[in-house]
Design an enzyme around this catalytic site. Structure first.
Site, PDB file in Angstrom:
ATOM      1  CG  PHE A  62      -2.699   5.643  13.531  1.00 31.99           C
ATOM      2  CD1 PHE A  62      -1.826   5.464  14.590  1.00 31.99           C
ATOM      3  CD2 PHE A  62      -2.741   6.880  12.902  1.00 31.99           C
ATOM      4  CE1 PHE A  62      -1.015   6.507  15.020  1.00 31.99           C
ATOM      5  CE2 PHE A  62      -1.941   7.922  13.321  1.00 31.99           C
ATOM      6  CZ  PHE A  62      -1.075   7.738  14.381  1.00 31.99           C
ATOM      7  CE  LYS A  78       8.782 -11.951 -14.106  1.00 33.33           C
ATOM      8  NZ  LYS A  78       9.315 -11.601 -15.404  1.00 33.33           N
ATOM      9  CE  LYS A  98      -8.496  -3.450  14.841  1.00 34.90           C
ATOM     10  NZ  LYS A  98      -7.494  -3.618  13.797  1.00 34.90           N
ATOM     11  CG  ASP A 147      -6.664  -5.414   6.559  1.00 29.34           C
ATOM     12  OD1 ASP A 147      -6.233  -5.531   7.720  1.00 29.34           O
ATOM     13  OD2 ASP A 147      -7.136  -4.351   6.120  1.00 29.34           O
ATOM     14  CG  ASN A 179      -0.194  -0.072   2.508  1.00 29.03           C
ATOM     15  OD1 ASN A 179       0.540   0.844   2.838  1.00 29.03           O
ATOM     16  ND2 ASN A 179      -0.348  -1.173   3.250  1.00 29.03           N
ATOM     17  CE  LYS A 222     -10.832  -0.048  11.634  1.00 31.25           C
ATOM     18  NZ  LYS A 222     -10.328   0.712  10.494  1.00 31.25           N
TER      19      LYS A 222
HETATM   20  O1  PMT Z   1       2.921   6.064   6.503  1.00 31.24           O
HETATM   21  P1  PMT Z   1       2.325   7.378   6.081  1.00 31.24           P
HETATM   22  O2  PMT Z   1       2.442   7.620   4.592  1.00 31.24           O
HETATM   23  O3  PMT Z   1       2.869   8.525   6.885  1.00 31.24           O
HETATM   24  O4  PMT Z   1       0.752   7.319   6.364  1.00 31.24           O
HETATM   25  C1  PMT Z   1       0.287   7.226   7.670  1.00 31.24           C
HETATM   26  C2  PMT Z   1      -0.924   6.278   7.761  1.00 31.24           C
HETATM   27  C3  PMT Z   1      -2.082   6.904   6.997  1.00 31.24           C
HETATM   28  C4  PMT Z   1      -0.598   4.910   7.164  1.00 31.24           C
HETATM   29  C5  PMT Z   1      -1.214   6.149   9.302  1.00 31.24           C
HETATM   30  O5  PMT Z   1      -1.547   7.407   9.817  1.00 31.24           O
HETATM   31  C6  PMT Z   1      -2.358   5.173   9.552  1.00 31.24           C
HETATM   32  O6  PMT Z   1      -3.526   5.492   9.489  1.00 31.24           O
HETATM   33  N1  PMT Z   1      -2.002   3.907   9.854  1.00 31.24           N
HETATM   34  C7  PMT Z   1      -2.956   2.814  10.043  1.00 31.24           C
HETATM   35  C8  PMT Z   1      -3.420   2.327   8.713  1.00 31.24           C
HETATM   36  C9  PMT Z   1      -4.368   1.155   8.830  1.00 31.24           C
HETATM   37  O7  PMT Z   1      -3.973   0.064   8.522  1.00 31.24           O
HETATM   38  O8  PMT Z   1      -5.519   1.451   9.382  1.00 31.24           O
HETATM   39  P2  PMT Z   1      -6.720   0.346   9.637  1.00 31.24           P
HETATM   40  O9  PMT Z   1      -7.864   1.163   9.995  1.00 31.24           O
HETATM   41  O10 PMT Z   1      -6.815  -0.573   8.484  1.00 31.24           O
HETATM   42  O11 PMT Z   1      -6.180  -0.499  10.865  1.00 31.24           O
HETATM   43  C10 PMT Z   1      -6.549  -0.205  12.208  1.00 31.24           C
HETATM   44  C11 PMT Z   1      -5.398  -0.481  13.130  1.00 31.24           C
HETATM   45  O12 PMT Z   1      -5.108  -1.877  13.146  1.00 31.24           O
HETATM   46  C12 PMT Z   1      -4.098   0.229  12.785  1.00 31.24           C
HETATM   47  O13 PMT Z   1      -3.520   0.676  13.963  1.00 31.24           O
HETATM   48  C13 PMT Z   1      -3.264  -0.867  12.141  1.00 31.24           C
HETATM   49  O14 PMT Z   1      -1.857  -0.646  12.386  1.00 31.24           O
HETATM   50  C14 PMT Z   1      -3.747  -2.116  12.851  1.00 31.24           C
HETATM   51  N2  PMT Z   1      -3.701  -3.359  12.054  1.00 31.24           N
HETATM   52  C15 PMT Z   1      -4.381  -3.474  10.874  1.00 31.24           C
HETATM   53  C16 PMT Z   1      -4.347  -4.675  10.200  1.00 31.24           C
HETATM   54  C17 PMT Z   1      -3.625  -5.761  10.720  1.00 31.24           C
HETATM   55  N3  PMT Z   1      -3.569  -6.927  10.083  1.00 31.24           N
HETATM   56  N4  PMT Z   1      -2.981  -5.629  11.879  1.00 31.24           N
HETATM   57  C18 PMT Z   1      -3.011  -4.443  12.555  1.00 31.24           C
HETATM   58  O15 PMT Z   1      -2.391  -4.329  13.623  1.00 31.24           O
END
Ligand code: PMT
Length: 399
Positions: free
Chosen positions: A320, A286, A338, A276, A207, A334
């Site tokens: 986040f 390949k 979580k 995810d 991503n 969330k």
């Molecule tokens: O890296 P930059 O370009 O500076 O951008 C910053 C950002 C936009 C990536 C950052 O601010 C941000 O939002 N990060 C979280 C992105 C995300 O995956 O959000 P989510 O809403 O899908 O996930 C929720 C939370 O679960 C997040 O804290 C994530 O780290 C966590 N997660 C998600 C999926 C997974 N398999 N395991 C996780 O721990």
């Protein structure tokens, strides 16, 4: 408390007291490096400081080195604090004017850590408008200039201008350090950047996360004295100074690193954009082009959820939420599901903010139902506010 202290000694009779200062700092366990000006060498020998500190006293910008470090830059990077004692009118004036013409002044200009000046000079020199204006300017620039003592001076004049006693200088330096490094001793674990999920040896799913938000958080926590461990997916950013870096690639390796380091963390911030989904099968070779192809994806583990389930008492867990709609609703869900203490909602629907950008738009939701809208700003400034909010929340809620 700081680990590495530079003591700058400039040319004044009070230089003899700096030997006691270096001795007291060394006894407290600090790694003390002394930098002397040429004039200081007229008062005390370098050997005195070398013997007391156990480190070479540096007197010359062009001293030969075994490695190829630029000495004033490498020392400045290493230092947790610089104490200039005695600080003559000359040194104060040079630093206030940005003059860097010897080892001490080049190091001062290159250092980002707190700097304490203990002035020492004749009363008339100290009270002179130029010296006073230099002191005002230095304080405005963020340096910490001590007052002087009042009494009999070496020139037999009586008045202000006596260097404070070494124990007073140490107490002042301690108070500066404690106020600036209020997160000293707190272990902060942060994840940043994207993950890469391999499809074959040359292709992957990922991503647009650049890591900027997570790295800014790490820098902000380091600047307040925290011990920071940064688990980073592949990004092209320089590691924040003094952070312990753990580089990972896939969601699985990020999960291993985060769960391992979480055990010792007081604060955990999950800023990484973790995939995810990951390909169910990774081809060893390949994949050749065909007409169409489909890829079966399976869910990765939710690292934050795992950390939430394993959360220990007094551990602060921050997530986040990157959302494009129904912002508050999804963020709060969330926070709850979580088992988080705080969630930072970012609106990633707007071009120029969030993923990959230099700015972000953040709203914080706390477990105690309070909220803080930090608005749109650079990631550096938002990171400082987020770290501050987390620290304050921790003070309020942990025992
Ligand atoms: O890296 P930059 O370009 O500076 O951008 C910053 C950002 C936009 C990536 C950052 O601010 C941000 O939002 N990060 C979280 C992105 C995300 O995956 O959000 P989510 O809403 O899908 O996930 C929720 C939370 O679960 C997040 O804290 C994530 O780290 C966590 N997660 C998600 C999926 C997974 N398999 N395991 C996780 O721990």
């Amino acid at each position: 408390m700081p680990k590495t202290v530079i003591v700058g000694v400039s040319g004044g009779i009070a230089a003899y007291k700096s030997a006691y200062l270096v001795s007291a700092l060394t006894k407290r366990g600090y790694d003390v490096h002394v930098i002397m000006t040429q004039n200081a060498l007229e008062f005390v020998s370098a050997l005195t400081f070398e013997t007391i500190s156990g480190n070479a006293a540096i007197t010359d910008t062009f001293m030969k080195r075994e490695n190829h470090d630029v000495l004033h830059v490498s020392l400045a990077k290493k230092a947790d604090m610089v104490i200039v004692a005695p600080a003559t009118a000359n040194v104060l004036g040079k630093v206030a004017s940005g003059i860097a013409d010897d080892m001490l002044t080049t190091t001062l200009l290159a250092s980002k850590c707190p700097v304490v000046f203990a002035p020492a000079m004749n009363t008339a020199m100290y009270e002179d408008a130029v010296t006073q204006s230099n002191i005002t300017k230095l304080n405005e620039l963020g340096y910490h200039v001590m007052d002087t003592g009042i009494g009999m001076l070496a020139c037999r004049d009586e008045g202000a201008g006596r260097m404070k006693e070494p124990d007073e200088i140490i107490a002042f330096a301690d108070s500066v350090f404690e106020s600036l490094y209020d997160m000293h001793g707190i272990n902060v674990l942060i994840s940043a950047g994207p993950t890469r999920e391999a499809i074959d040896p040359v292709r992957y799913l990922s991503n647009n996360s650049s890591g900027k938000m997570g790295y800014s958080l790490a820098q902000a926590a380091v600047s307040r004295g925290a011990n920071v461990t940064l688990v980073s997916g592949p990004v092209s950013l320089d590691a924040p100074e003094k952070a312990q870096m753990i580089n990972v690639v896939s969601a699985q390796s990020m999960e291993q690193a985060m769960t391992h380091h979480a055990k010792n963390a007081d604060i955990i911030i999950s800023c990484a954009a973790v995939a995810d989904y990951t390909p169910a099968n990774v081809s060893d070779t390949k994949i050749k082009k065909n007409d169409d192809m489909s890829l079966r994806l399976i869910r990765t583990k939710d690292i934050l959820k795992i950390l939430g389930e394993a959360k220990t008492e007094n551990q602060i867990l921050v997530g986040f939420a990157a959302e494009t709609n129904d912002f508050d609703k999804y963020a709060k869900a969330k926070l709850e599901s979580k088992n988080l203490d705080i969630i930072a909602l970012n609106d990633v629907s707007r071009p120029g903010e969030g993923f990959g950008a230099d700015t972000n738009n953040i709203k914080l939701f706390f477990k105690d139902n309070s909220e803080a809208d930090l608005g749109v700003d650079s990631k550096e400034i938002l990171a400082k506010s987020i770290i501050n909010s987390i620290f304050e929340y921790r003070l309020k809620t942990t025992r």
